[in-house]
Scaffold this motif. Sequence first.
Motif, mmCIF file in Angstrom:
data_model
loop_
_atom_site.group_PDB
_atom_site.id
_atom_site.type_symbol
_atom_site.label_atom_id
_atom_site.label_comp_id
_atom_site.label_asym_id
_atom_site.label_seq_id
_atom_site.Cartn_x
_atom_site.Cartn_y
_atom_site.Cartn_z
ATOM 1 N N GLU A 140 22.624 -3.217 26.185
ATOM 2 C CA GLU A 140 23.507 -4.337 26.504
ATOM 3 C C GLU A 140 24.518 -3.950 27.572
ATOM 4 O OE1 GLU A 140 25.072 -5.445 22.741
ATOM 5 O OE2 GLU A 140 23.151 -6.235 21.998
ATOM 6 N N ASP A 141 25.051 -2.730 27.474
ATOM 7 C CA ASP A 141 26.013 -2.267 28.473
ATOM 8 C C ASP A 141 25.345 -2.100 29.834
ATOM 9 O OD1 ASP A 141 28.682 -1.170 29.211
ATOM 10 O OD2 ASP A 141 27.530 0.671 29.538
ATOM 11 N N ALA A 142 24.132 -1.564 29.840
ATOM 12 C CA ALA A 142 23.420 -1.367 31.108
ATOM 13 C C ALA A 142 23.121 -2.701 31.782
ATOM 14 C CB ALA A 142 22.125 -0.592 30.863
ATOM 15 N N LEU A 143 22.749 -3.716 30.992
ATOM 16 C CA LEU A 143 22.467 -5.027 31.567
ATOM 17 C C LEU A 143 23.742 -5.655 32.127
ATOM 18 C CD1 LEU A 143 20.380 -7.286 32.072
ATOM 19 C CD2 LEU A 143 21.036 -8.234 29.842
ATOM 20 N N ALA A 144 24.846 -5.515 31.404
ATOM 21 C CA ALA A 144 26.114 -6.077 31.889
ATOM 22 C C ALA A 144 26.540 -5.417 33.195
ATOM 23 C CB ALA A 144 27.196 -5.898 30.818
ATOM 24 N N ARG A 145 26.379 -4.111 33.287
ATOM 25 C CA ARG A 145 26.748 -3.413 34.524
ATOM 26 C C ARG A 145 25.812 -3.785 35.668
ATOM 27 N NH1 ARG A 145 26.832 2.607 33.448
ATOM 28 N NH2 ARG A 145 25.648 2.124 31.571
ATOM 29 N N LEU A 146 24.548 -4.022 35.362
ATOM 30 C CA LEU A 146 23.617 -4.467 36.402
ATOM 31 C C LEU A 146 24.089 -5.793 36.991
ATOM 32 C CD1 LEU A 146 19.723 -4.501 35.998
ATOM 33 C CD2 LEU A 146 20.937 -6.206 37.323
ATOM 34 N N VAL A 181 22.281 -1.714 42.864
ATOM 35 C CA VAL A 181 21.585 -2.606 41.930
ATOM 36 C C VAL A 181 20.302 -1.939 41.453
ATOM 37 C CG1 VAL A 181 20.405 -4.819 41.670
ATOM 38 C CG2 VAL A 181 22.562 -4.696 42.930
ATOM 39 N N GLN A 182 19.559 -1.367 42.371
ATOM 40 C CA GLN A 182 18.315 -0.684 42.026
ATOM 41 C C GLN A 182 18.571 0.441 41.016
ATOM 42 O OE1 GLN A 182 16.434 1.862 45.033
ATOM 43 N NE2 GLN A 182 14.502 0.756 44.698
ATOM 44 N N GLN A 183 19.632 1.200 41.228
ATOM 45 C CA GLN A 183 19.978 2.278 40.300
ATOM 46 C C GLN A 183 20.268 1.727 38.911
ATOM 47 O OE1 GLN A 183 23.296 4.204 42.224
ATOM 48 N NE2 GLN A 183 22.051 4.887 43.957
ATOM 49 N N HIS A 184 20.907 0.570 38.845
ATOM 50 C CA HIS A 184 21.252 0.006 37.537
ATOM 51 C C HIS A 184 20.048 -0.628 36.850
ATOM 52 C CE1 HIS A 184 25.386 0.813 38.734
ATOM 53 N NE2 HIS A 184 25.729 0.567 37.489
ATOM 54 N N VAL A 185 19.075 -1.099 37.621
ATOM 55 C CA VAL A 185 17.813 -1.530 36.991
ATOM 56 C C VAL A 185 17.156 -0.324 36.325
ATOM 57 C CG1 VAL A 185 15.494 -2.408 37.424
ATOM 58 C CG2 VAL A 185 17.446 -3.455 38.577
ATOM 59 N N ARG A 186 17.146 0.800 37.002
ATOM 60 C CA ARG A 186 16.562 2.010 36.413
ATOM 61 C C ARG A 186 17.384 2.509 35.229
ATOM 62 N NH1 ARG A 186 14.972 4.089 42.382
ATOM 63 N NH2 ARG A 186 12.844 3.260 42.394
#
Length: 327
Positions: A263-269, A296-301
């Motif tokens: 959930e945190d990773a999606l919010a940061r993305l 953005v690409q880094q946060h998708v990963r």
Amino acid sequence: MRYSLLCCALFSASQAVAGVEEALSDHILPGYAGFAEAAEVLAVTAEADCTPAALRDPWNAAFDAWTEIGDVRMGPSETGALSVAFWPDTRGFTPKTLSRLISSQEEVGTDPTDFAEVSIAARGLFALERMLYDDQFAGYEADSYACTLVQTISADLANQAQALEAGWREGYAEVLRSAGQEGNATYLSEDEALTALYTQVLSSLEFTADSRLGRPLGTFERPRPTRAEAWRSERALRNVRLYADAASAFAHTLADWELPLTEDALARLHDVADRVEDPALQDIDDPSARLRLEIVQQHVRALHDAIEQEIGVPLGLTPGFNSQDGD
């Protein structure tokens, strides 16, 4: 020790059963039903008014619905998705095929049933994007062959959506539910079915990072903005967001515990995506714009890695092959 191992095995099996059923009932089946409904609205609208101005909103609604399940490439969708969303079109087959149909006014372009035999390059969401947003095609008159072709492509898309929905609801859902039972040669165990679903989640995020973002990013010396997905309709960034949302929602159906890292990773993305200024990603020849997209690409990963840590590791799952691998 035997008791501990038995408990672990029972835990894994119980999670497999729950995850498969919830993935189907909470994500996959309603996703295909929603896409079928949106595609039907598009087809009905096109029949009444085929002009780009009338169709852009329902086309975008259909594409939004597709992102819910567009990266699920198994069962009926393993090949069925290709004619719904033919992308990337690395050799430019879509404009060539549409141009041929229009210039020759081929009769097949007037019949939705026969149109199912046409090259996938002229079918589906991306063929319609060309017709509705590309200056080469979008200037057609309401009583033209191109207008009829748009109506045919829209009706064909609705037919495809209905076939996919029925294929899942009436067939492949039971294949997943009956994993490990006698006579199921596709999934010899419940864990195999769960692994197959888990693979779809991770593969979607990999495809978004590597293709939806990687293709337009190209190299620093040579960015390729026109390789972005759906850039003509200015939904390249929107697709990144929506496919990430769908992958996260799908992941939640596979676990009956909290997923705070996911959930945190999606919010940061979403936070970093908010900083991208051009939704079509056509400004990435500018170094600062490129950097924002690389982040953005880094946060998708990072979202991919969070799901691996919170679902794959606890369940001992390793992703398998997916039909989008290598695209």
